[in-house]
Design an enzyme around this catalytic site. Structure first.
Site, PDB file in Angstrom:
ATOM      1  N   GLU A 264       0.808  -1.225   0.000  1.00  0.00           N
ATOM      2  CA  GLU A 264       0.000   0.000   0.000  1.00  0.00           C
ATOM      3  C   GLU A 264       0.840   1.275   0.000  1.00  0.00           C
ATOM      4  OE1 GLU A 264      -2.615  -3.207   1.871  1.00  0.00           O
ATOM      5  OE2 GLU A 264      -0.516  -2.561   2.082  1.00  0.00           O
TER       6      GLU A 264
ATOM      7  N   PHE B  98     -11.226  -7.030  14.503  1.00  0.00           N
ATOM      8  CA  PHE B  98     -10.166  -7.500  13.611  1.00  0.00           C
ATOM      9  C   PHE B  98      -9.887  -6.466  12.530  1.00  0.00           C
ATOM     10  CE2 PHE B  98      -8.990  -9.883   9.686  1.00  0.00           C
ATOM     11  CZ  PHE B  98      -7.744 -10.328  10.109  1.00  0.00           C
ATOM     12  N   GLN B  99      -8.628  -6.107  12.384  1.00  0.00           N
ATOM     13  CA  GLN B  99      -8.137  -5.129  11.415  1.00  0.00           C
ATOM     14  C   GLN B  99      -8.807  -3.757  11.587  1.00  0.00           C
ATOM     15  OE1 GLN B  99      -8.170  -6.863   7.416  1.00  0.00           O
ATOM     16  NE2 GLN B  99      -6.111  -7.677   7.801  1.00  0.00           N
TER      17      GLN B  99
ATOM     18  N   LYS C  29     -17.350  -0.726   6.527  1.00  0.00           N
ATOM     19  CA  LYS C  29     -17.819  -1.807   5.659  1.00  0.00           C
ATOM     20  C   LYS C  29     -19.323  -1.769   5.442  1.00  0.00           C
ATOM     21  CE  LYS C  29     -17.577  -6.835   5.058  1.00  0.00           C
ATOM     22  NZ  LYS C  29     -17.169  -6.732   3.641  1.00  0.00           N
TER      23      LYS C  29
ATOM     24  N   MET D 167      24.406   9.303   1.413  1.00  0.00           N
ATOM     25  CA  MET D 167      24.357  10.575   2.119  1.00  0.00           C
ATOM     26  C   MET D 167      24.683  10.404   3.594  1.00  0.00           C
ATOM     27  SD  MET D 167      24.070  13.766   1.477  1.00  0.00           S
ATOM     28  CE  MET D 167      23.084  14.117   0.017  1.00  0.00           C
TER      29      MET D 167
END
Length: 574
Positions: free
Chosen positions: A53, A115-116, A165, A482
């Site tokens: 993602e 959940f999630q 949802k 760097m």
């Protein structure tokens, strides 16, 4: 209002079509499967399946930077949403228009540690321009219209839209009511500069003996490159760009004196330090420009133009602040200049140009060659030669980013795609992919390093799936370049965790993803390898170029000094 009815997922898709969205970058998961099903059943919007993602946000970001359109991201709840955080912050720091659609657990479970479940609105609050919690599916079209309006107007930025949802439930339907216009009572970006401030600014500009125009990313975002160039030429003023402003005026324009700041040119930083008037356009006086703010341009009158009033006098006090959209303000300034009776002191201006030319003649970007070792600067110059300066160049963050900024003179706005504010490693490849998707017939090149490329190298799989034939040029110095440079300069060469003691065979790795890999070890192989890579247009090509690992980026500002206190090369101060 349409008489047909749609479920929440269909309302999202229908609204995105109204908003002219062509691509969504995302990764599916349980909370957004209804929305993915709605996307499957239409052909107008293409979903690009990334492998992480974070890469979705960077692809959307690169697409937005190159086109000026709003980039759109879709992620599931919990870890899908939190994986977007780095990309959201990247877009926020550089004022990039983006809308992130985040799934969420059903409203009845929010707050139960389901959940999630993650409070993505709360997590992202410090790094978004605005966010929306959808609590009624019927409001989805209006919410998305507002989200796009906020993301793309004023000072652009990312907006998060949380979609629980149950808001996407295919069994519950509503009419589609998309607003004809979008207005928000509490959000009214100022467009026109105050006439009194415009008059003050014009007087200061025309009476200046040592004027410098300092332009930033706002010029790119506001599509005002032509207006800026006209202003520069009408005043015959020297102009410097920030890292984010490169391409705002052609890098080959005679009035362009180079990038300013930490790794800016000697002539740009010297001109800023000696200026009596600085006209700052769409720039925010970032610390990588100013160095020590207490020593910043003490003799200059600062005219600061920006659409965001919170950016003005935030770091450096503006003597003449002008709040407004650059497109409008530049029109106001040019009109007032053209009508003014104040004559520019051309004699003083000639003296000023002679001084700047004397600094330019020191050739601060010259570098030495060392046997058959490949200098990173030479790689960028070879790319410029092979592309005639017409490529879109995306970069990751580090030495390679600075070399690209210094040695590839960008002719046009939106050619240079890089993470300036946040400095995000892993940005370059997915950003270049977003550019290639937007402009499949243009050359999209990712300049990266052996450290940065591994941050999102899994997106080589996405490139194969969608035939995104970008060119990846890795300046492989077997280290975090760097970081190593700073350790050389400030830590007596103690290279703590900056060397990559174990690297993959990038050619074999790239080939395993189905692409073309080319390794370059010697200077005489460089230009032929780049020319070969540029001749391949139907596949991704990865150039693994082994460069001199001891090379530093110069010039470089001396820490805590004035803007023009600089190292010109190892051991040599300006």
């Amino acid at each position: 209002m349409s008489t047909a009815e749609y479920n929440g997922s269909e309302l999202v898709v229908r609204a995105l079509k109204e908003l002219k969205v062509k691509y969504i970058f995302g990764y599916p998961g349980g909370s957004v499967l209804d929305l993915y099903d709605a996307l499957f059943q239409q052909d107008d919007i293409e979903h690009i399946l990334v492998r992480h993602e974070q890469a979705a946000t960077h692809m959307a970001d690169g697409y937005a930077r190159a086109t000026g359109d709003v980039g759109v991201v879709l992620a599931t709840s919990g870890p899908g949403a939190t994986n977007c955080i780095t990309g959201i912050a990247t877009a926020y720091m550089d004022s990039i228009p983006m809308v992130v659609l985040s799934g969420q657990v059903p409203t009845g479970l929010i707050g139960d540690d389901a959940f999630q479940e993650t409070d993505i609105v709360g997590c992202s609050r410090p790094i978004v321009k605005h966010s929306f919690n959808c609590r009624s599916a019927q409001e989805i079209p209006a919410i998305l219209a507002k989200a796009f309006y906020i993301a793309s107007t004023g000072r652009p930025g990312p907006v998060v839209v949380e979609l629980p949802k149950d808001m996407l439930n295919p069994a519950i339907k509503f009419p589609f009511d998309f607003p004809k216009t979008t207005e928000l009572r509490t959000y009214n970006p100022n467009t026109k500069g105050h006439s009194k401030q415009i008059r003050k600014a014009v007087t200061a500009i025309l009476e200046a003996k040592k004027l410098v125009i300092y332009s930033g990313g706002g010029i790119i975002l506001s599509n005002t490159s032509e207006q800026l160039t006209h202003l520069v030429e009408s005043l015959n003023a020297p102009i410097t760009n920030t890292l984010m402003g490169l391409g705002g005026i052609s890098g080959t324009h005679p009035n362009f004196i180079g990038m300013l700041g930490m790794h800016g040119s000697l002539e740009a930083n010297k001109a800023m330090a000696h200026a009596d008037v600085i006209l700052a356009l769409g720039a925010r006086f970032d610390d990588r420009v100013t160095n020590n703010v207490k020593k910043f341009c003490p003799n200059a009158t600062i005219v600061h133009v920006d659409v965001d009033p919170t950016s003005i006098s935030k770091t450096i006090k503006a003597h003449i602040p002008v709040v407004g959209c650059l497109q409008t303000v530049l029109e106001q300034l040019q009109s007032a200049i053209d009508k003014s009776s104040i004559a520019i002191d051309r004699s003083a201006q000639e003296d000023w140009w002679r001084q700047i030319i004397s600094w330019r003649e020191q050739k601060c970007l010259s570098y030495s060659t060392d046997g058959d070792k490949i200098k990173p600067q030479a790689v960028i110059e070879a790319i410029y030669k092979a592309t005639n300066g017409d490529a879109y160049v995306s970069s990751d963050v580090g030495q390679h980013q600075m070399f690209a900024a210094q040695y590839y003179p960008f002719k046009h706005p939106r050619q240079w795609i890089n993470s300036g504010g946040l400095g995000t490693m892993g940005f370059g490849l997915p950003a270049a992919m977003g550019v290639k998707l937007a402009f499949p017939d243009k050359e999209s090149i990712c300049v990266t390093g052996d450290g940065s490329i591994q941050m999102n190298i899994q997106e080589l799989s996405t490139c194969l799936q969608y035939n995104l034939a970008v060119k990846v040029v890795s300046l492989n110095n077997r280290s975090l370049g760097m970081v190593r440079q700073w350790q050389d300069m400030m830590y007596s060469g103690r290279h703590s965790s900056s060397y990559m003691e174990s690297l993959p065979d990038f050619v074999k790795l790239v080939e395993s993803y189905g692409h073309v890999g080319i390794r370059v070890d010697h200077i005489d192989e460089l230009q032929p390898a780049i020319d070969k890579a540029m001749s391949i247009n139907d596949r991704l090509v990865f150039l693994d170029i082994c460069v001199d690992e001891k090379e530093h980026v110069y010039p470089m500002q001396i820490k805590l000094g004035a803007v023009d206190d600089m190292w010109l090369r190892k051991g040599v101060k300006a």
